[in-house]
Every structure is written in structure tokens, then in C-alpha cells.
Scaffold this motif. Structure first.
Motif, PDB file in Angstrom:
ATOM      1  N   ILE A 126       0.854  -1.194   0.000  1.00  0.00           N
ATOM      2  CA  ILE A 126       0.000   0.000   0.000  1.00  0.00           C
ATOM      3  C   ILE A 126       0.885   1.237   0.000  1.00  0.00           C
ATOM      4  N   VAL A 127       0.612   2.131  -0.925  1.00  0.00           N
ATOM      5  CA  VAL A 127       1.243   3.453  -0.853  1.00  0.00           C
ATOM      6  C   VAL A 127       0.121   4.433  -0.571  1.00  0.00           C
ATOM      7  N   LYS A 128       0.247   5.090   0.568  1.00  0.00           N
ATOM      8  CA  LYS A 128      -0.806   6.051   0.939  1.00  0.00           C
ATOM      9  C   LYS A 128      -0.428   7.442   0.434  1.00  0.00           C
ATOM     10  N   LEU A 129      -1.332   8.000  -0.345  1.00  0.00           N
ATOM     11  CA  LEU A 129      -1.149   9.378  -0.801  1.00  0.00           C
ATOM     12  C   LEU A 129      -2.160  10.262  -0.086  1.00  0.00           C
ATOM     13  N   PRO A 130      -1.786  11.503   0.196  1.00  0.00           N
ATOM     14  CA  PRO A 130      -2.751  12.411   0.798  1.00  0.00           C
ATOM     15  C   PRO A 130      -3.742  12.894  -0.245  1.00  0.00           C
ATOM     16  N   GLY A 131      -4.797  13.490   0.191  1.00  0.00           N
ATOM     17  CA  GLY A 131      -5.784  14.028  -0.743  1.00  0.00           C
ATOM     18  C   GLY A 131      -7.166  13.732  -0.259  1.00  0.00           C
ATOM     19  N   SER A 132      -8.103  14.175  -1.064  1.00  0.00           N
ATOM     20  CA  SER A 132      -9.498  14.024  -0.714  1.00  0.00           C
ATOM     21  C   SER A 132     -10.123  13.052  -1.707  1.00  0.00           C
ATOM     22  N   PRO A 133     -10.926  12.070  -1.250  1.00  0.00           N
ATOM     23  CA  PRO A 133     -11.541  11.155  -2.198  1.00  0.00           C
ATOM     24  C   PRO A 133     -12.607  11.847  -3.033  1.00  0.00           C
ATOM     25  N   LYS A 134     -13.133  11.131  -4.066  1.00  0.00           N
ATOM     26  CA  LYS A 134     -14.112  11.775  -4.954  1.00  0.00           C
ATOM     27  C   LYS A 134     -15.342  12.239  -4.181  1.00  0.00           C
ATOM     28  N   ASP A 135     -15.731  11.470  -3.146  1.00  0.00           N
ATOM     29  CA  ASP A 135     -16.810  11.914  -2.264  1.00  0.00           C
ATOM     30  C   ASP A 135     -16.164  12.648  -1.094  1.00  0.00           C
ATOM     31  N   GLN A 136     -16.231  13.973  -1.123  1.00  0.00           N
ATOM     32  CA  GLN A 136     -15.501  14.781  -0.130  1.00  0.00           C
ATOM     33  C   GLN A 136     -16.283  15.000   1.160  1.00  0.00           C
ATOM     34  N   THR A 137     -17.484  14.414   1.252  1.00  0.00           N
ATOM     35  CA  THR A 137     -18.365  14.708   2.389  1.00  0.00           C
ATOM     36  C   THR A 137     -17.667  14.540   3.735  1.00  0.00           C
ATOM     37  N   ASP A 138     -16.993  13.382   3.935  1.00  0.00           N
ATOM     38  CA  ASP A 138     -16.387  13.130   5.247  1.00  0.00           C
ATOM     39  C   ASP A 138     -14.878  13.318   5.245  1.00  0.00           C
ATOM     40  N   SER A 139     -14.353  13.985   4.205  1.00  0.00           N
ATOM     41  CA  SER A 139     -12.904  14.110   4.126  1.00  0.00           C
ATOM     42  C   SER A 139     -12.407  15.251   5.003  1.00  0.00           C
ATOM     43  N   GLY A 140     -11.330  14.963   5.751  1.00  0.00           N
ATOM     44  CA  GLY A 140     -10.754  16.010   6.591  1.00  0.00           C
ATOM     45  C   GLY A 140      -9.738  16.824   5.803  1.00  0.00           C
ATOM     46  N   TYR A 141      -9.426  16.415   4.575  1.00  0.00           N
ATOM     47  CA  TYR A 141      -8.356  17.050   3.812  1.00  0.00           C
ATOM     48  C   TYR A 141      -8.897  18.226   3.016  1.00  0.00           C
ATOM     49  N   LYS A 142      -8.216  19.361   3.139  1.00  0.00           N
ATOM     50  CA  LYS A 142      -8.711  20.584   2.488  1.00  0.00           C
ATOM     51  C   LYS A 142      -8.106  20.752   1.101  1.00  0.00           C
ATOM     52  N   THR A 143      -8.962  20.939   0.114  1.00  0.00           N
ATOM     53  CA  THR A 143      -8.519  21.231  -1.256  1.00  0.00           C
ATOM     54  C   THR A 143      -9.569  22.098  -1.926  1.00  0.00           C
ATOM     55  N   ILE A 144      -9.107  22.975  -2.813  1.00  0.00           N
ATOM     56  CA  ILE A 144     -10.087  23.797  -3.536  1.00  0.00           C
ATOM     57  C   ILE A 144     -10.633  23.035  -4.745  1.00  0.00           C
ATOM     58  N   GLN A 145     -10.019  21.882  -5.053  1.00  0.00           N
ATOM     59  CA  GLN A 145     -10.340  21.177  -6.293  1.00  0.00           C
ATOM     60  C   GLN A 145     -11.497  20.188  -6.114  1.00  0.00           C
ATOM     61  N   PRO A 146     -12.226  19.951  -7.202  1.00  0.00           N
ATOM     62  CA  PRO A 146     -13.391  19.070  -7.081  1.00  0.00           C
ATOM     63  C   PRO A 146     -13.016  17.599  -6.990  1.00  0.00           C
ATOM     64  N   MET A 147     -13.865  16.869  -6.301  1.00  0.00           N
ATOM     65  CA  MET A 147     -13.768  15.402  -6.196  1.00  0.00           C
ATOM     66  C   MET A 147     -12.331  14.935  -5.944  1.00  0.00           C
ATOM     67  N   GLY A 148     -11.854  13.971  -6.757  1.00  0.00           N
ATOM     68  CA  GLY A 148     -10.536  13.392  -6.463  1.00  0.00           C
ATOM     69  C   GLY A 148      -9.392  14.058  -7.197  1.00  0.00           C
ATOM     70  N   ALA A 149      -9.552  15.272  -7.668  1.00  0.00           N
ATOM     71  CA  ALA A 149      -8.536  15.893  -8.533  1.00  0.00           C
ATOM     72  C   ALA A 149      -7.146  15.950  -7.893  1.00  0.00           C
ATOM     73  N   LEU A 150      -7.068  16.349  -6.624  1.00  0.00           N
ATOM     74  CA  LEU A 150      -5.743  16.459  -6.000  1.00  0.00           C
ATOM     75  C   LEU A 150      -5.090  15.076  -5.901  1.00  0.00           C
ATOM     76  N   PHE A 151      -5.884  14.064  -5.555  1.00  0.00           N
ATOM     77  CA  PHE A 151      -5.335  12.699  -5.504  1.00  0.00           C
ATOM     78  C   PHE A 151      -4.827  12.283  -6.883  1.00  0.00           C
ATOM     79  N   GLU A 152      -5.621  12.548  -7.910  1.00  0.00           N
ATOM     80  CA  GLU A 152      -5.258  12.111  -9.262  1.00  0.00           C
ATOM     81  C   GLU A 152      -3.970  12.790  -9.731  1.00  0.00           C
TER      82      GLU A 152
END
Ligand SMILES: O=P(O)(O)OC[C@H]1O[C@](O)(CO)[C@@H](O)[C@@H]1O
Length: 185
Positions: A126-152
Motif C-alpha cells: 500500500i502506498v498512501k497518498l494524501p488528498g481528498s476522495p471523490k466523495d468529499q463529504t467526510d474528508s478532513g483534507y482541504k482542497t479547492i479542487q473538485p472530487m478526487g482531482a488532488l489525488f489524481e
């Protein structure tokens, strides 16, 4: 905000991800790729596009790399590795694929935001990357980008870093890799 200010903001977000990725996890992935006979990549939507780009570079390095689902993709066997790129680790089409790879005695790696996800629990690496999943409802990670864009984006940059690491260990440079670049395009 102007478009280029958004771009600067994206780069700032990407910059913040770097120190949140564990080098040991990346090294395990590098080691497993280099020990594998064939390497398969899979991912859905934009995550899938990023791992496709990764497969292309691996092929140009001389690694036998395939994208799951392509017309000429062969069978997975026991010395092979399936790498899944999935922010959520829960994408419906990918879970049975990970299970099948394990049942064929292959290895599974996932690059994800969610190590505790269904695919995370199946994976050997497993390689864990930071970011927000596509469903950002319960994500603690802050990003201005929609859905999973920062992860992608992080996934793409991380995969390119893995390529550089492998090029270094295999003493490859851009010129040697360019000889394998597609020439019917
Ligand atoms: O990375 P995950 O969680 O597997 O999700 C993939 C999905 O998310 C998206 O990348 C959108 O953010 C879609 O393109 C795709 O359907």
C-alpha cells in the motif's frame, strides 16, 4: 481569481503532499515492480488515466507493463503484479479485480488515500497518498479542487517519481527510453 492564480493554488496543494508520502512505501513498490515478470495497472476514470501514463513509462523502461482491459493484455500469473490506482479503494469494478489477482497468486499493490479500504485490505503493498476522495463529504483534507482531482494529480506525479527512481537504479536515461517510444503515431 484568475486562471493562473488557480494554477498556482493547485501547485501549492501538490507541494504540500510531498512530505506526507512515506518513502518506505514507495521503495517497496519500486522493489516489487522490478522483481515482477509482468506488471498490470488498473484504475477507473481519471485515476485510471494516471496509471495508464505510468504503464507507458514502464514499457519505455523495458518493463513488461499492461493496462487491464486492453485488447492485447495477457494473463496475470504468480510472479506478476497488479497496481491499482484508486483514491477511495472502493471502486466497484476494481475490488473483484484485486481479489482475482490474489486468487491467481499474483501480488496486488494499491496507491490510495484509503489504506483501510476494501482493496487496501486485499493489497500486499500500500502506498498512501494524501488528498481528498471523490466523495468529499467526510474528508478532513482541504482542497479547492473538485472530487478526487488532488489525488489524481498526486498519483501522476508520484508515479513519475517512481519512474525516476527505477531509471536511476537501472542506469537508464531519457535517450535509452526514447528508443522504445511509439513511432507509429
Ligand atoms: O480513484 P477512485 O476512488 O477509484 O475513483 C475513480 C473515479 O473518480 C474519478 O476519478 C473522479 O474523481 C472518476 O473519474 C472515477 O470514476
Amino acid at each position: 481569481m484568475r486562471t493562473i492564480e488557480y494554477q498556482a493554488e493547485i501547485i501549492k496543494e501538490l507541494n504540500q503532499t510531498v512530505n506526507l508520502i512515506a518513502d518506505e512505501e514507495a521503495d517497496k513498490l519500486v522493489d516489487r515492480i522490478l522483481r515482477s515478470k509482468k506488471v498490470f495497472v488498473a484504475g477507473a476514470g481519471r485515476s485510471g488515466l494516471m496509471v495508464r501514463a505510468f504503464a507507458m513509462r514502464m514499457m519505455q523502461m523495458g518493463i513488461e507493463a499492461y493496462v487491464v482491459g486492453e485488447t492485447v493484455t495477457p494473463n496475470l500469473g504468480k510472479d506478476d503484479l497488479l497496481i491499482i490506482g484508486s483514491g477511495s479503494g472502493e471502486t466497484k469494478s476494481l475490488v473483484p479485480m484485486a481479489e482475482k489477482a490474489k486468487s491467481l497468486s499474483g501480488s496486488v499493490a494499491i496507491v490510495t488515500i484509503s489504506p483501510e479500504s476494501t482493496i487496501g485490505k486485499i493489497a500486499d503493498i500500500i502506498v498512501k497518498l494524501p488528498g481528498s476522495p471523490k466523495d468529499q463529504t467526510d474528508s478532513g483534507y482541504k482542497t479547492i479542487q473538485p472530487m478526487g482531482a488532488l489525488f489524481e494529480q498526486t498519483l501522476l506525479v508520484f508515479c513519475d517519481a517512481v519512474i525516476l527512481k527505477m531509471m536511476d537504479s537501472q542506469k537508464l536515461d531519457s535517450n535509452t527510453m526514447f528508443s522504445r517510444h511509439a513511432n507509429l503515431e
